[in-house]
Design an enzyme around this catalytic site. Sequence first.
Site, PDB file in Angstrom:
ATOM      1  N   TYR A 113       0.859  -1.180   0.000  1.00  0.00           N
ATOM      2  CA  TYR A 113       0.000   0.000   0.000  1.00  0.00           C
ATOM      3  C   TYR A 113       0.903   1.239   0.000  1.00  0.00           C
ATOM      4  CZ  TYR A 113      -4.195   2.678   0.816  1.00  0.00           C
ATOM      5  OH  TYR A 113      -5.220   3.576   0.673  1.00  0.00           O
ATOM      6  N   LYS A 164     -21.238 -19.637 -10.994  1.00  0.00           N
ATOM      7  CA  LYS A 164     -20.405 -19.486 -12.188  1.00  0.00           C
ATOM      8  C   LYS A 164     -18.990 -19.066 -11.819  1.00  0.00           C
ATOM      9  CE  LYS A 164     -22.361 -18.985 -16.130  1.00  0.00           C
ATOM     10  NZ  LYS A 164     -22.993 -18.571 -17.385  1.00  0.00           N
ATOM     11  N   ALA A 184     -37.365 -19.188 -29.189  1.00  0.00           N
ATOM     12  CA  ALA A 184     -36.736 -18.032 -29.829  1.00  0.00           C
ATOM     13  C   ALA A 184     -36.347 -17.011 -28.778  1.00  0.00           C
ATOM     14  CB  ALA A 184     -37.672 -17.427 -30.876  1.00  0.00           C
TER      15      ALA A 184
END
Lengths: 379, 379
Positions: free
Chosen positions: A37, A92, A193
């Site tokens: 840092y 995921k 679709a």
Amino acid sequence: MTDIKQESLDLHTKLRGKIRIEATCEIETVRDLTLVYSPGVGAVSEEIARNPARVDDLTWRKNAVAIFSDGTAVLGLGDIGPLTALPVLEGKCAIFKRFSGIDAVPLILDTKDVDAIVETIVHVAPSFGAIQLEDISAPRCFEIERRLMERLEMPVMHDDQHGTAIVILAGLINALRVVRKEIGEIRVVMNGAGAAGIAAAKLLVTAGVRELVVCDRRGAVYEGREGLNEEKALVAGFTNREKRAGSLAEIAIGADVLIGVSAAGAFTPEIVRSMARDPVVFALANPVPEILPDVAKAAGVAVLATGRSDFPNQVNNALCYPGLFRGMLDSGVKRVTDEIKLRAARALAAAVATPTAGKIIPSIFEPGLHELVAKSVSL
Amino acid sequence: MTDIKQESLDLHTKLRGKIRIEATCEIETVRDLTLVYSPGVGAVSEEIARNPARVDDLTWRKNAVAIFSDGTAVLGLGDIGPLTALPVLEGKCAIFKRFSGIDAVPLILDTKDVDAIVETIVHVAPSFGAIQLEDISAPRCFEIERRLMERLEMPVMHDDQHGTAIVILAGLINALRVVRKEIGEIRVVMNGAGAAGIAAAKLLVTAGVRELVVCDRRGAVYEGREGLNEEKALVAGFTNREKRAGSLAEIAIGADVLIGVSAAGAFTPEIVRSMARDPVVFALANPVPEILPDVAKAAGVAVLATGRSDFPNQVNNALCYPGLFRGMLDSGVKRVTDEIKLRAARALAAAVATPTAGKIIPSIFEPGLHELVAKSVSL
């Protein structure tokens, strides 16, 4: 299902998050702190100010992917809100890490407004090397993805569209080897679709399918049909050349391949029996497919794929995206092109050396599979 | 400094990111996959749809903090762009993890527009349990923070303001014990009216300081001074009751405490010598303080603090924010109130049992320090 549901709830309650942040640096002394840092990090900031590309060597960015959802199309559950998408996105992220080492961050959006979603993602995008979109309802997902691809110099991919399309194409390539048909000579009917159906239709045509008809709830999509949204009109422009109208049952007669990204039970035995010899059926509705395996078999289906892990031939996006994003990040690709999608599909297909009716799709745990997909990006 | 700079660059080049994502769940079998992702995770989504508060038990959200920066005030380097802020934010994330186990995510913003920043943060906020702002220039940082606090039901804190203010107050409490003065009886001069100076002025007054004058580059800030921005006008309303005008050198005469959040060399020996007996000086400019320790000592300073780790008494935000956010997340606090800031400052001060001129501020590595700060939130 009931026990999986309860077991999953229990697991999530225990874990309280399927991902966590870890520090890669030691912070045990004051010296460590000054390096990690201020003031040490100031030198890193100055270096990036001088040469912005260095951000990819000096931070996690080149390995970091954001997954965004507005919660409008969560799994098969519909528009149940952004909070409900968070555990899906975390899943995921865990899969990304497990199969390709990518640092993925789940970001849910509290707005359904297309403009606001695009602006928000554009504004935080510099934090990441690539963007994945997930569980965003059609047709909004098409516009959001298109606008993001125009605005951002990095891979942007709506996984429900292209991840699914790529795995469908991979499965189809191997199914055709099993039934000994050529991709340029088959008739394909796509039932559904939405995001996946539209994207799969586009990719199959790019891959060489010449005869393809997309059906939605009102039957065949054809050029000039009243009330088509922009995306369906676009698809109508390059499918269904004969502009056939009719119900799914009418359109499916004589088809070689029937792909469902629609709803449980949509494919009756009668429909399957009306198809050409050795019918290939992908019944991808989740959790209950368009036709169940035993019913399909009795009706004469030669090769069946579903979205379920407990049946053979699971069409699962997770086969594709970890390796695909790995490859795109590693090779510095800025656009998810049709060519990249085709190569990924072919890599997945080639991972099954000798396809059979029971195995047209590789296992996600197959050693080297995700590396193979990753490498396909820069072939 | 040069060797720290090079060593830090080398370390960053080696690490390629100071943080990474880890999966907390096993994914070794198909069964694991069905629990972690679809279809099992559907049960988790449905549970959250029924009871949105459950998201905090079933995902990482309650332990996750976003740190946002637009790169307009990066360390002491100014407006050098969002990419340059990324290594700074990563450093904060690593510190969060090391000292309080929080999962912090660095998010840089490609816009400087206040409206766009507010909207962007609001739209991704549901992904997190709290928001930290960092390295955003004044006076924009005040408006951004205020608007976010109005819009969001979660802790929002600009660390350059309040983290600094809390550690300054902690140091001041102990410095006053060393010089045996009472907080209600001292005269304080704050040099610097940026994010840190303004916030510290507010907090010191809340803590009981009665006589305080803030100075900016034009000298004392007083009610009615021409050209004050909104925030300085606000501060003028509750400081400098006598509406004194004048330069820093004039205002500092007879002061007990002089705090610099300004620039290297701003405090001359003459200024220090003009102060009251046992002057307390916080020279917090980084990397070069307003006055160097040996010069300050020669001029008669009784207690000196700086922002540097290689001098005694380092005022370092990292002393505060890991524990403060830990406490706020754990106790479900939705607002960072003045009371919470005061308690955190007192907890930090109390961590030094017997303050001396050489030690008014605890070490960041002090066992139990961050837990102490965390507990102070719900006292």
